[in-house]
Design a protein around this motif. Structure first.
Motif, PDB file in Angstrom:
ATOM      1  N   HIS A  81       3.895   2.812 -36.256  1.00 43.51           N
ATOM      2  CA  HIS A  81       2.594   3.060 -35.611  1.00 43.51           C
ATOM      3  C   HIS A  81       2.447   2.128 -34.413  1.00 43.51           C
ATOM      4  O   HIS A  81       2.779   0.959 -34.495  1.00 43.51           O
ATOM      5  CB  HIS A  81       1.448   2.765 -36.585  1.00 43.51           C
ATOM      6  CG  HIS A  81       1.523   3.525 -37.879  1.00 43.51           C
ATOM      7  ND1 HIS A  81       0.821   4.684 -38.103  1.00 43.51           N
ATOM      8  CD2 HIS A  81       2.240   3.282 -39.013  1.00 43.51           C
ATOM      9  CE1 HIS A  81       1.097   5.118 -39.341  1.00 43.51           C
ATOM     10  NE2 HIS A  81       1.952   4.282 -39.909  1.00 43.51           N
TER      11      HIS A  81
ATOM     12  N   CYS B 298       3.879   7.406 -34.983  1.00 41.33           N
ATOM     13  CA  CYS B 298       2.487   7.845 -35.065  1.00 41.33           C
ATOM     14  C   CYS B 298       1.678   7.004 -34.093  1.00 41.33           C
ATOM     15  O   CYS B 298       1.886   5.802 -33.965  1.00 41.33           O
ATOM     16  CB  CYS B 298       1.991   7.651 -36.495  1.00 41.33           C
ATOM     17  SG  CYS B 298       0.206   7.850 -36.643  1.00 41.33           S
ATOM     18  N   GLU B 299       0.780   7.683 -33.360  1.00 45.95           N
ATOM     19  CA  GLU B 299      -0.064   6.934 -32.412  1.00 45.95           C
ATOM     20  C   GLU B 299      -1.539   7.204 -32.701  1.00 45.95           C
ATOM     21  O   GLU B 299      -2.398   6.830 -31.930  1.00 45.95           O
ATOM     22  CB  GLU B 299       0.230   7.369 -30.955  1.00 45.95           C
ATOM     23  CG  GLU B 299       1.628   7.110 -30.453  1.00 45.95           C
ATOM     24  CD  GLU B 299       1.947   5.619 -30.294  1.00 45.95           C
ATOM     25  OE1 GLU B 299       1.007   4.785 -30.302  1.00 45.95           O
ATOM     26  OE2 GLU B 299       3.147   5.291 -30.182  1.00 45.95           O
ATOM     27  N   ASN B 300      -1.818   7.891 -33.801  1.00 47.17           N
ATOM     28  CA  ASN B 300      -3.158   8.426 -33.920  1.00 47.17           C
ATOM     29  C   ASN B 300      -3.609   8.538 -35.377  1.00 47.17           C
ATOM     30  O   ASN B 300      -3.831   9.616 -35.880  1.00 47.17           O
ATOM     31  CB  ASN B 300      -3.150   9.820 -33.257  1.00 47.17           C
ATOM     32  CG  ASN B 300      -4.538  10.332 -33.018  1.00 47.17           C
ATOM     33  OD1 ASN B 300      -5.513   9.582 -33.132  1.00 47.17           O
ATOM     34  ND2 ASN B 300      -4.638  11.615 -32.700  1.00 47.17           N
ATOM     35  N   CYS B 301      -3.699   7.389 -36.070  1.00 44.21           N
ATOM     36  CA  CYS B 301      -4.222   7.427 -37.434  1.00 44.21           C
ATOM     37  C   CYS B 301      -5.042   6.158 -37.649  1.00 44.21           C
ATOM     38  O   CYS B 301      -5.120   5.309 -36.765  1.00 44.21           O
ATOM     39  CB  CYS B 301      -3.090   7.545 -38.444  1.00 44.21           C
ATOM     40  SG  CYS B 301      -2.203   5.997 -38.688  1.00 44.21           S
TER      41      CYS B 301
ATOM     42  N   CYS C  30      -3.141   3.061 -36.922  1.00 43.26           N
ATOM     43  CA  CYS C  30      -2.968   2.845 -35.484  1.00 43.26           C
ATOM     44  C   CYS C  30      -4.231   2.227 -34.898  1.00 43.26           C
ATOM     45  O   CYS C  30      -4.177   1.263 -34.143  1.00 43.26           O
ATOM     46  CB  CYS C  30      -2.718   4.156 -34.758  1.00 43.26           C
ATOM     47  SG  CYS C  30      -1.077   4.811 -35.005  1.00 43.26           S
TER      48      CYS C  30
HETATM   49 ZN   LIG Z   1      -0.581   5.699 -37.018  1.00 40.95          ZN
END
Ligand SMILES: [Zn+2]
Length: 301
Positions: free
Chosen positions: A259, A284-287, A290
């Motif tokens: 992330h 992942c860049e969007n949780c 993150c």
């Molecule tokens: Zn993430």
């Protein structure tokens, strides 16, 4: 009128392109330049002339730079034909045939590429190449006529040292890459033969470049990674990236999610993880994880 004559027998790569580029440059600056080609037997004559009586110094420098590039290309081709193989086989006698071939190809790619992407090694090559071209320009600055064959015959010896320095660095880089690839191969082998001790590892790269490592339930497992690592190490200086890699190898997760990779200050570590764990790795860049890694003011809603 200022005139310059370039004489050559054997055509070589890049000559015509360089002349074309020069013509375009002067055209775009509205400076008149004439280029006329003729041939006698097997000898080519290229007459380059500036009809204007006075050309500015800057234009003259650009002109010399193009001629310098042409001679540089001829020099590299000549070096490759006459000296390259002997030089690398003597200086690097410990390389096998395949490795020597790789080094030659890599060297020609670097020596002939005018648009190397900028990185530490390439900056070295670009600077050395420019120094070499400057030396060539020094040799031609006060001349109205250059015979390429003659130039190469008399100049290849002193300029050869400069080319060899570049190749030395290329070999050094090649050997480091090779060692790295062997290391990756070994780590991949470990990962292949081992059973996974954990299903999922989340690596969160925070805004300051630091890491958190969480398992699938959100428990921090960096301390466990560190414990194992320290037990196996005598070294006093401990590097967090080494702990991370050795922890991943030891736990051999089935899945790794990285992330916030854009926060990374060390792309090498991400590449190593990717190269070793291949399709077990995702980004992942969007949780939630993150966003937890970004300071509040950085979060866009
Ligand atoms: Zn993430």
């Amino acid at each position: 009128m200022q005139c310059f004559k370039l004489i050559y027998e054997k055509d070589f790569d890049g000559l015509i392109e360089e002349l074309e580029e020069m013509r375009e440059y002067f055209k775009s600056r509205h400076i008149e330049i004439g280029i006329a080609e003729s041939m006698e037997d097997k000898t080519h004559f290229i007459n380059i002339y500036f009809p204007d009586k006075k050309i500015e110094e800057k234009a003259l420098n650009i002109f010399h730079h193009h001629i310098g590039n042409i001679l540089y290309k001829a020099l590299i081709e000549e070096f490759d034909e006459k000296c390259m193989i002997d030089f690398i086989t003597e200086a690097y006698f410990f390389l096998n045939e395949d490795e020597l071939r790789d080094v030659r190809i890599k060297s020609l790619n670097i020596l002939n590429n005018d648009k190397l992407p900028i990185n530490d090694n390439n900056i070295f090559y670009i600077n050395r190449k420019n120094e070499l071209i400057d030396k060539i320009i020094e040799c031609i600055a006060d001349k109205n006529e250059i015979n390429i064959k003659g130039f190469l015959t008399f100049r290849i010896k002193p300029l050869r040292d400069e080319i060899e320095k570049i190749i030395d660095k290329i070999v050094e880089e090649y050997l480091i890459e090779k060692e790295y690839n062997e290391f990756i191969k070994l780590l991949k082998y470990f990962v292949e033969i081992q059973d996974s001790r954990i299903e999922l590892v989340n690596i969160i790269i925070k805004e300051d470049g630091n890491y958190s490592v969480l398992d699938g339930e959100g428990n921090n497992i960096m301390d466990e990674f560190a414990k194992d690592f320290i037990n196996n190490q005598m070294a006093s200086a401990i590097n967090v990236e080494d702990i991370l890699i050795s922890g991943l190898i030891a736990y051999c997760p089935e899945k790794i999610v990285i992330h916030g990779s854009k926060n990374s200050r060390n792309n090498e570590i991400i590449n190593t993880i990717k190269n070793v764990f291949l399709n077990r790795v995702s980004f992942c860049e969007n949780c939630k994880m993150c966003f937890a890694s970004i300071s509040k003011r950085g979060v866009k809603r």
